[in-house]
Design a protein around this motif. Structure first.
Motif, mmCIF file in Angstrom:
data_model
loop_
_atom_site.group_PDB
_atom_site.id
_atom_site.type_symbol
_atom_site.label_atom_id
_atom_site.label_comp_id
_atom_site.label_asym_id
_atom_site.label_seq_id
_atom_site.Cartn_x
_atom_site.Cartn_y
_atom_site.Cartn_z
ATOM 1 N N SER A 1 -3.426 -1.515 -5.504
ATOM 2 C CA SER A 1 -3.504 -2.853 -4.907
ATOM 3 C C SER A 1 -3.286 -3.892 -6.004
ATOM 4 C CB SER A 1 -4.861 -3.061 -4.229
ATOM 5 O OG SER A 1 -5.922 -2.902 -5.146
ATOM 6 N N LEU A 2 -2.445 -4.874 -5.685
ATOM 7 C CA LEU A 2 -2.081 -5.947 -6.621
ATOM 8 C C LEU A 2 -2.249 -7.284 -5.923
ATOM 9 C CD1 LEU A 2 1.373 -4.380 -7.539
ATOM 10 C CD2 LEU A 2 -0.621 -4.295 -9.029
ATOM 11 N N PRO A 3 -2.570 -8.342 -6.672
ATOM 12 C CA PRO A 3 -2.600 -9.658 -6.034
ATOM 13 C C PRO A 3 -1.187 -10.099 -5.667
ATOM 14 C CG PRO A 3 -2.963 -9.847 -8.405
ATOM 15 C CD PRO A 3 -2.957 -8.377 -8.089
ATOM 16 N N VAL A 4 -1.062 -10.809 -4.562
ATOM 17 C CA VAL A 4 0.245 -11.368 -4.188
ATOM 18 C C VAL A 4 0.746 -12.242 -5.344
ATOM 19 C CG1 VAL A 4 1.431 -12.931 -2.597
ATOM 20 C CG2 VAL A 4 -0.269 -11.310 -1.721
ATOM 21 N N GLU B 1 -3.192 -3.041 -17.581
ATOM 22 C CA GLU B 1 -3.771 -4.019 -16.656
ATOM 23 C C GLU B 1 -5.300 -3.923 -16.661
ATOM 24 O OE1 GLU B 1 -2.217 -6.259 -14.604
ATOM 25 O OE2 GLU B 1 -0.266 -5.720 -15.476
ATOM 26 N N PRO B 2 -5.998 -5.034 -16.378
ATOM 27 C CA PRO B 2 -7.439 -4.930 -16.101
ATOM 28 C C PRO B 2 -7.631 -4.245 -14.741
ATOM 29 C CG PRO B 2 -6.672 -7.168 -15.726
ATOM 30 C CD PRO B 2 -5.507 -6.428 -16.314
ATOM 31 N N TRP B 3 -8.669 -3.426 -14.612
ATOM 32 C CA TRP B 3 -8.845 -2.626 -13.398
ATOM 33 C C TRP B 3 -10.161 -2.943 -12.693
ATOM 34 C CZ3 TRP B 3 -5.984 1.196 -10.893
ATOM 35 C CH2 TRP B 3 -4.755 1.510 -11.483
ATOM 36 N N ILE B 4 -10.099 -2.916 -11.371
ATOM 37 C CA ILE B 4 -11.293 -2.908 -10.537
ATOM 38 C C ILE B 4 -11.534 -1.439 -10.184
ATOM 39 C CG2 ILE B 4 -12.437 -3.783 -8.485
ATOM 40 C CD1 ILE B 4 -11.469 -5.943 -10.477
ATOM 41 N N VAL C 1 -9.280 -8.085 -6.384
ATOM 42 C CA VAL C 1 -7.848 -7.982 -6.705
ATOM 43 C C VAL C 1 -7.129 -9.244 -6.252
ATOM 44 C CG1 VAL C 1 -5.708 -6.759 -6.166
ATOM 45 C CG2 VAL C 1 -7.786 -5.460 -6.688
ATOM 46 N N ALA C 2 -7.394 -9.709 -5.030
ATOM 47 C CA ALA C 2 -6.739 -10.900 -4.509
ATOM 48 C C ALA C 2 -7.006 -12.120 -5.382
ATOM 49 C CB ALA C 2 -7.206 -11.170 -3.074
ATOM 50 N N ALA C 3 -8.177 -12.156 -6.029
ATOM 51 C CA ALA C 3 -8.530 -13.280 -6.903
ATOM 52 C C ALA C 3 -7.876 -13.168 -8.274
ATOM 53 C CB ALA C 3 -10.047 -13.357 -7.049
ATOM 54 N N GLY C 4 -7.134 -12.078 -8.498
ATOM 55 C CA GLY C 4 -6.434 -11.931 -9.767
ATOM 56 C C GLY C 4 -7.293 -11.376 -10.895
ATOM 57 N N ILE C 5 -8.437 -10.795 -10.562
ATOM 58 C CA ILE C 5 -9.344 -10.295 -11.591
ATOM 59 C C ILE C 5 -8.875 -8.948 -12.144
ATOM 60 C CG2 ILE C 5 -11.733 -9.535 -11.989
ATOM 61 C CD1 ILE C 5 -12.533 -11.695 -9.918
ATOM 62 N N GLY C 6 -8.137 -8.198 -11.349
ATOM 63 C CA GLY C 6 -7.631 -6.907 -11.810
ATOM 64 C C GLY C 6 -6.817 -6.238 -10.724
ATOM 65 N N VAL C 7 -6.338 -5.034 -11.021
ATOM 66 C CA VAL C 7 -5.655 -4.209 -10.018
ATOM 67 C C VAL C 7 -6.611 -3.090 -9.631
ATOM 68 C CG1 VAL C 7 -3.407 -4.758 -11.006
ATOM 69 C CG2 VAL C 7 -4.569 -2.647 -11.703
ATOM 70 N N GLY C 8 -6.350 -2.444 -8.496
ATOM 71 C CA GLY C 8 -7.265 -1.410 -8.039
ATOM 72 C C GLY C 8 -6.555 -0.302 -7.298
ATOM 73 N N LEU C 9 -7.346 0.588 -6.726
ATOM 74 C CA LEU C 9 -6.848 1.677 -5.898
ATOM 75 C C LEU C 9 -7.421 1.522 -4.496
ATOM 76 C CD1 LEU C 9 -7.378 4.637 -8.389
ATOM 77 C CD2 LEU C 9 -5.164 3.692 -7.685
ATOM 78 N N VAL C 10 -6.578 1.715 -3.488
ATOM 79 C CA VAL C 10 -7.028 1.596 -2.107
ATOM 80 C C VAL C 10 -6.490 2.759 -1.286
ATOM 81 C CG1 VAL C 10 -7.313 -0.914 -2.055
ATOM 82 C CG2 VAL C 10 -5.065 0.080 -1.582
ATOM 83 N N PRO C 11 -7.260 3.249 -0.306
ATOM 84 C CA PRO C 11 -6.750 4.268 0.608
ATOM 85 C C PRO C 11 -5.716 3.644 1.540
ATOM 86 C CG PRO C 11 -8.957 3.599 1.251
ATOM 87 C CD PRO C 11 -8.671 2.907 -0.043
ATOM 88 N N GLY D 1 -4.481 -11.323 0.794
ATOM 89 C CA GLY D 1 -4.058 -11.712 -0.541
ATOM 90 C C GLY D 1 -3.676 -10.583 -1.468
ATOM 91 N N ILE D 2 -3.406 -9.377 -0.924
ATOM 92 C CA ILE D 2 -3.008 -8.269 -1.774
ATOM 93 C C ILE D 2 -1.727 -7.621 -1.244
ATOM 94 C CG2 ILE D 2 -5.403 -7.746 -2.385
ATOM 95 C CD1 ILE D 2 -5.109 -5.194 -0.617
ATOM 96 N N VAL D 3 -1.050 -6.916 -2.135
ATOM 97 C CA VAL D 3 0.053 -6.041 -1.740
ATOM 98 C C VAL D 3 -0.295 -4.652 -2.283
ATOM 99 C CG1 VAL D 3 1.816 -7.837 -1.700
ATOM 100 C CG2 VAL D 3 1.383 -6.609 -3.820
ATOM 101 N N THR D 4 0.204 -3.632 -1.621
ATOM 102 C CA THR D 4 -0.067 -2.259 -2.065
ATOM 103 C C THR D 4 1.248 -1.561 -2.377
ATOM 104 O OG1 THR D 4 -0.061 -1.406 0.213
ATOM 105 C CG2 THR D 4 -2.175 -2.123 -0.699
ATOM 106 N N ARG D 5 1.221 -0.732 -3.404
ATOM 107 C CA ARG D 5 2.408 0.005 -3.820
ATOM 108 C C ARG D 5 2.032 1.460 -4.119
ATOM 109 N NH1 ARG D 5 4.296 -3.592 -1.716
ATOM 110 N NH2 ARG D 5 5.706 -5.229 -2.493
ATOM 111 N N PRO D 6 2.901 2.420 -3.761
ATOM 112 C CA PRO D 6 2.638 3.826 -4.084
ATOM 113 C C PRO D 6 2.621 4.046 -5.588
ATOM 114 C CG PRO D 6 4.388 3.605 -2.436
ATOM 115 C CD PRO D 6 4.142 2.229 -2.994
ATOM 116 N N LEU D 7 1.900 5.079 -5.984
ATOM 117 C CA LEU D 7 1.775 5.438 -7.392
ATOM 118 C C LEU D 7 2.395 6.812 -7.614
ATOM 119 C CD1 LEU D 7 0.557 4.897 -10.233
ATOM 120 C CD2 LEU D 7 -1.573 5.911 -9.394
ATOM 121 N N THR D 8 3.287 6.929 -8.575
ATOM 122 C CA THR D 8 3.909 8.202 -8.905
ATOM 123 C C THR D 8 3.488 8.631 -10.308
ATOM 124 O OG1 THR D 8 6.019 9.398 -8.964
ATOM 125 C CG2 THR D 8 5.994 7.172 -9.896
#
Length: 317
Positions: A172-175, A193-196, A235-245, A255-262
Motif C-alpha cells: 500500500s502506497l499513498p496516492v 522506504e519507511p514502513w508501517i 499510509v494515506a498520511a504519507g507516514i510510510g508504506v505497508g502491506l495489505v491483504p 487515499g491509498i493505492v495498492t501494487r503487487p509485490l514480486t
C-alpha cells in the motif's frame, strides 16, 4: 473411568492450571481438584505433581490426557452419526476469526446458513500472533487462522484443519507516491522506504523479514499496528508504506493505492482449525463447509475465470 473426569484432565493439559479449568467448566477450583483426585484413585497412579506454585501432569497424566482426546473424538463421532441419520445439523457453533477473514468470509457463510433452523453461529474477532491461533481452539469450535507460506505454526498441534484459500498481499502506497505508477514492485524498490509494520510475530512481519533477506538491508519500521484500517490511514498520511491483504484492501477513496509485490512469496494461507472431536460434529462441519464454499466464491471473484480453480469438496487434514 468417568468420561467427565477424563475431560477435566484433558482440560488441565490444555489450560495449564486448576483455576483455568475451573473457570472454563464453571466449577470451583476445589471441585476440579476433587474430581481429579478421584480419577487418580481410579487410575492407580499419580496423574499430577507439584510444579512451582501450581501443578503439572506426570508422564502417566499426559498419556491419559491423550487418551481422553480419543474418547472425546469417539463420542462426538457417535453423536455425528446419529445427527446425520436424522439430518439434524443443529446447535450453536462458535467461530473465532481474525478481523479481515471475518470481514470477507463470515457474512456470506452465515447468510448461506439462514435456512438451517436450529443452527446458530456466534463469532468473535481475534487477531493473535500466529503461534496463538491453536490455543483459541480450546474455547471455540472453529478458528479461522492465517500464516505465511512455510510458517504453519499449528503443525503438530493435533488439530484438524481445512484449507480455505490463499490471499495475495500487496504493497500500500499513498496516492501520489513516486512508485504509485509502477505496476509491479520489487523489494529493492521498497527497502529504503519507511514502513508501517505489524507487531513482531504476526504473519505479515514474516514477509517483511523476507524483504530484508532478499535485499540484505534492514527495513525502517516507523510504526507497528494490528488494524489494517489504521495501517491504511497512516499510509494515506504519507507516514510510510505497508502491506495489505488484497481482497479487503481499501483504495483511492481512502487515499491509498495498492501494487503487487514480486521477488518474494507475498501471500498468506487461510485455514479453519478445530479440535478433532469438534470437527466430528455435524453442525461444525456444516459451518466449515459454508466457509469453504464462501472462500471458493471469493477466490473466483478476484481471479480471472480461466485461472480460477473450480470448487471442490472440502478436504480435511
Amino acid at each position: 473411568m468417568d468420561v467427565r473426569r477424563l475431560d477435566l484432565l484433558r482440560e488441565l493439559a490444555d489450560r495449564g492450571s486448576i483455576a483455568a479449568v475451573a473457570a472454563a467448566t464453571h466449577r470451583t477450583a476445589s471441585a476440579v481438584s476433587q474430581q481429579l483426585k478421584v480419577l487418580e484413585r481410579e487410575a492407580g497412579v499419580p496423574l499430577t505433581e507439584r510444579s512451582g506454585r501450581g501443578i503439572s501432569l506426570t508422564h502417566a497424566g499426559k498419556a491419559l490426557a491423550l487418551s481422553a482426546t480419543d474418547v472425546a473424538i469417539a463420542l462426538e463421532r457417535a453423536h455425528a452419526v446419529w445427527d446425520e441419520y436424522r439430518n439434524d445439523a443443529t446447535g450453536e457453533v462458535s467461530v473465532a476469526s481474525f478481523p479481515t477473514a471475518g470481514q470477507m468470509l463470515l457474512p456470506g457463510a452465515i447468510s448461506s446458513l439462514a435456512d438451517r433452523p436450529g443452527l446458530t453461529v456466534t463469532m468473535v474477532d481475534r487477531d493473535p500472533d500466529s503461534g496463538d491461533f491453536p490455543s483459541l481452539t480450546i474455547d471455540h469450535d472453529i478458528v479461522v487462522a492465517h500464516s505465511m507460506p512455510g510458517r504453519r505454526s499449528w503443525s503438530g498441534k493435533g488439530l484438524r484443519n481445512l484449507y480455505l484459500l490463499s490471499e495475495p498481499l500487496d504493497v500500500s502506497l499513498p496516492v501520489g507516491h513516486r512508485l504509485a505508477g509502477v505496476n509491479m514492485l520489487t523489494p529493492d524498490q521498497l527497502v529504503d522506504e519507511p514502513w508501517i509494520g505489524v507487531p513482531q510475530g504476526y504473519p505479515f512481519d514474516g514477509l517483511m523479514h523476507e524483504i530484508e533477506a532478499v535485499t540484505g538491508k534492514e527495513l525502517s519500521v516507523v510504526q507497528r499496528v494490528t488494524d489494517n484500517r489504521v495501517s491504511e490511514a497512516l499510509v494515506a498520511a504519507g507516514i510510510g508504506v505497508g502491506l495489505v491483504p488484497r481482497f479487503t484492501a481499501s483504495g483511492r477513496e481512502r487515499g491509498i493505492v495498492t501494487r503487487p509485490l514480486t521477488g518474494v512469496e507475498a501471500s498468506r494461507h487461510i485455514v479453519a482449525l478445530m479440535r478433532p472431536e469438534k470437527a466430528e460434529r455435524l453442525a461444525v462441519r456444516t459451518v466449515v463447509e459454508a466457509l469453504h464454499a464462501e472462500a471458493a466464491r471469493l477466490q473466483l471473484a478476484h481471479n480471472p475465470v480461466e485461472d480460477a480453480a473450480p470448487y471442490t469438496t472440502p478436504r480435511w487434514t
